[in-house]
Motif scaffolding. Sequence first.
Motif, PDB file in Angstrom:
ATOM      1  N   GLU A  16      27.565  32.635  31.520  1.00  0.00           N
ATOM      2  CA  GLU A  16      26.656  33.244  30.535  1.00  0.00           C
ATOM      3  C   GLU A  16      25.211  33.183  30.998  1.00  0.00           C
ATOM      4  N   ASP A  17      24.852  32.048  31.651  1.00  0.00           N
ATOM      5  CA  ASP A  17      23.474  31.909  32.133  1.00  0.00           C
ATOM      6  C   ASP A  17      23.227  32.702  33.413  1.00  0.00           C
ATOM      7  N   GLY A  18      24.291  33.322  33.932  1.00  0.00           N
ATOM      8  CA  GLY A  18      24.132  34.110  35.152  1.00  0.00           C
ATOM      9  C   GLY A  18      23.865  33.284  36.392  1.00  0.00           C
ATOM     10  N   LYS A  19      24.226  31.986  36.342  1.00  0.00           N
ATOM     11  CA  LYS A  19      23.975  31.135  37.506  1.00  0.00           C
ATOM     12  C   LYS A  19      24.937  31.484  38.649  1.00  0.00           C
ATOM     13  N   VAL A  20      26.135  31.921  38.276  1.00  0.00           N
ATOM     14  CA  VAL A  20      27.126  32.291  39.294  1.00  0.00           C
ATOM     15  C   VAL A  20      27.777  33.614  38.909  1.00  0.00           C
ATOM     16  N   ASP A  21      28.378  34.267  39.918  1.00  0.00           N
ATOM     17  CA  ASP A  21      29.092  35.520  39.655  1.00  0.00           C
ATOM     18  C   ASP A  21      30.559  35.263  39.357  1.00  0.00           C
ATOM     19  N   VAL A  22      31.063  34.125  39.813  1.00  0.00           N
ATOM     20  CA  VAL A  22      32.491  33.829  39.613  1.00  0.00           C
ATOM     21  C   VAL A  22      32.686  32.320  39.555  1.00  0.00           C
ATOM     22  N   VAL A  23      33.617  31.900  38.703  1.00  0.00           N
ATOM     23  CA  VAL A  23      34.006  30.488  38.692  1.00  0.00           C
ATOM     24  C   VAL A  23      35.409  30.418  39.278  1.00  0.00           C
ATOM     25  N   ILE A  24      35.551  29.649  40.343  1.00  0.00           N
ATOM     26  CA  ILE A  24      36.852  29.498  40.994  1.00  0.00           C
ATOM     27  C   ILE A  24      37.466  28.193  40.520  1.00  0.00           C
ATOM     28  N   GLY A  25      38.561  28.308  39.777  1.00  0.00           N
ATOM     29  CA  GLY A  25      39.197  27.105  39.240  1.00  0.00           C
ATOM     30  C   GLY A  25      40.697  27.278  39.247  1.00  0.00           C
ATOM     31  N   TYR A  26      41.370  26.555  38.342  1.00  0.00           N
ATOM     32  CA  TYR A  26      42.831  26.618  38.273  1.00  0.00           C
ATOM     33  C   TYR A  26      43.262  27.209  36.939  1.00  0.00           C
ATOM     34  N   GLY A  27      44.358  27.961  37.017  1.00  0.00           N
ATOM     35  CA  GLY A  27      44.946  28.471  35.780  1.00  0.00           C
ATOM     36  C   GLY A  27      46.390  28.036  35.733  1.00  0.00           C
ATOM     37  N   ARG A  28      47.046  28.215  34.590  1.00  0.00           N
ATOM     38  CA  ARG A  28      48.466  27.850  34.467  1.00  0.00           C
ATOM     39  C   ARG A  28      49.266  28.790  35.364  1.00  0.00           C
ATOM     40  N   GLY A  29      50.138  28.224  36.185  1.00  0.00           N
ATOM     41  CA  GLY A  29      50.977  29.026  37.071  1.00  0.00           C
ATOM     42  C   GLY A  29      52.165  29.581  36.309  1.00  0.00           C
ATOM     43  N   SER A  30      52.877  30.514  36.931  1.00  0.00           N
ATOM     44  CA  SER A  30      54.010  31.125  36.238  1.00  0.00           C
ATOM     45  C   SER A  30      55.283  30.303  36.380  1.00  0.00           C
ATOM     46  N   LEU A  31      55.294  29.347  37.326  1.00  0.00           N
ATOM     47  CA  LEU A  31      56.476  28.501  37.502  1.00  0.00           C
ATOM     48  C   LEU A  31      56.183  27.111  36.968  1.00  0.00           C
ATOM     49  N   PRO A  32      57.218  26.363  36.570  1.00  0.00           N
ATOM     50  CA  PRO A  32      57.006  25.018  36.023  1.00  0.00           C
ATOM     51  C   PRO A  32      56.266  24.108  36.991  1.00  0.00           C
ATOM     52  N   LEU A  33      55.318  23.368  36.482  1.00  0.00           N
ATOM     53  CA  LEU A  33      54.522  22.394  37.236  1.00  0.00           C
ATOM     54  C   LEU A  33      53.643  23.030  38.303  1.00  0.00           C
ATOM     55  N   ARG A  34      53.439  24.325  38.201  1.00  0.00           N
ATOM     56  CA  ARG A  34      52.574  24.971  39.196  1.00  0.00           C
ATOM     57  C   ARG A  34      51.304  25.468  38.535  1.00  0.00           C
ATOM     58  N   SER A  35      50.213  25.388  39.252  1.00  0.00           N
ATOM     59  CA  SER A  35      48.975  26.010  38.804  1.00  0.00           C
ATOM     60  C   SER A  35      48.677  27.114  39.807  1.00  0.00           C
ATOM     61  N   THR A  36      47.702  27.931  39.506  1.00  0.00           N
ATOM     62  CA  THR A  36      47.329  28.990  40.414  1.00  0.00           C
ATOM     63  C   THR A  36      45.805  29.039  40.498  1.00  0.00           C
ATOM     64  N   PRO A  37      45.246  29.342  41.670  1.00  0.00           N
ATOM     65  CA  PRO A  37      43.790  29.496  41.726  1.00  0.00           C
ATOM     66  C   PRO A  37      43.381  30.663  40.826  1.00  0.00           C
TER      67      PRO A  37
END
Lengths: 313, 148
Positions: A16-37
């Motif tokens: 919101e503050d426009g400090k970055v264009d993108v935040v690279i983090g983790y999201g819930r993956g589609s398979l059990p116990l997996r996350s996705t960038p």
Amino acid sequence: MSLGEELRAVAKKLLEDGKVDVVIGYGRGSLPLRSTPLFVRDAKEADKLIFDATCGANLARYLRERKDRAAVVVKGCDSRALVESLKEKQLDRERIVAVGVPCEGIVDVEAVRRSLGAAELLKADLDGSNIKVRTRRGEETVSLNEFLCERCRSCDAREPVLADERVGEAVPSPSAEKGALREFEAKGPEERWAYFAEQAEKCILCYACRNACPLCYCPECFVECTQPNWMGREHNLSNAQVYHLMRAIHLAGRCVGCGDCARACPMGVDVGFLGEKLREVVKELYGAEPGADIEAPQPLSAYKEDDWQEFVM
Amino acid sequence: MGGSAEKTTDDWKPRIVAFLCNWCSYAGADLAGVSRLQYPPHIKVIRVPCSGRVNPLFILRALQSGADGVLVSGCHPGDCHYATGNYYARRRFALLKKLLDLVGLEPGRVQFSWVSAAEGEKFAGVVRKVTDAVKALGPARQLVQAGS
């Protein structure tokens, strides 16, 4: 506020503050116990960000060759990879916002699956210090601590070393559990060679370990060189062994022990045990700790006149 | 260990690859020759400008191609023709040695030495030591590719 809530709030604000264009983090993956960038460009999407014991991927990799400004979620090991990449002038510090998170280890999904003798996990949820798993055989609850990744067990640097923002509470870093390595070294040379051969026999030379590594970024990797053709392409034991030995050497003093290599391996090879030994060696011989100090030169780019040389005839 | 077990016949001659730096070790080897010093003839010399030129991959490749032993020899630390080449080499080889020991590669197969241009005798001695060690181990079985 929970860790996840804190993280989402920080990400939202940065966007919101426009400090970055993108935040690279983790999201819930589609398979059990997996996350996705996850690449969040809109503050509204920040709600998809998570952080838990499934978030293994070293996100520092995604910063390379970016033209935009990015915030990146980093655990202890990831932040050390960030430092090494900065040392090697691969990243522009001005365009990076490091968001440090505490980590107590990443779950080894394949180990969970294997221990249950299942072909796949149908459902799995983290529940405090346990994992509730459902396979075709039924429901089971296992202890999270029993199924941490190998590299996480010997991690003694859980706090991010580089963090512009910090979410969550600091976690104590235990003294490194070197038991497995000591146990291995206590075996005789034939046994150790047999283990190395057993691991390399599983290797299909897919190079997923190399591709996953944040510090393996050579435009032409030694395995791709055709003039001369250093690395044979045939899938045999000898080539697999040489590949792993050479990759470990190329990463000496640079590998931060994030364990992404082992997680990426489709064949269950114990990738990274060579790197773990070399991490110990460079610390013992040259006082080098990859990623700990951005000012410290890398051990193979430096020398002392009285360097250890007992190995010389 | 993989591969077929070969009996060491009396005919077996060890094949040892020796990377020698041009300015010191190669000159030392030359001096040994000119001085008519006797030493085992099983080494195959590869002249490099400096021990720092030696990529650990050369050593592993030599073993893959059927070398029974590998020797790398350079100038004494402090005397490198290029000032610092052997210092970097020393660190690189130290790490390689530790790694090869960890995985159980037979010690004695890969050796390092500092031999100066004036040390003809020392060079002959180094070759004798390495050859004896390799002879005692027999033909290389580790890392060898079929058809080498």
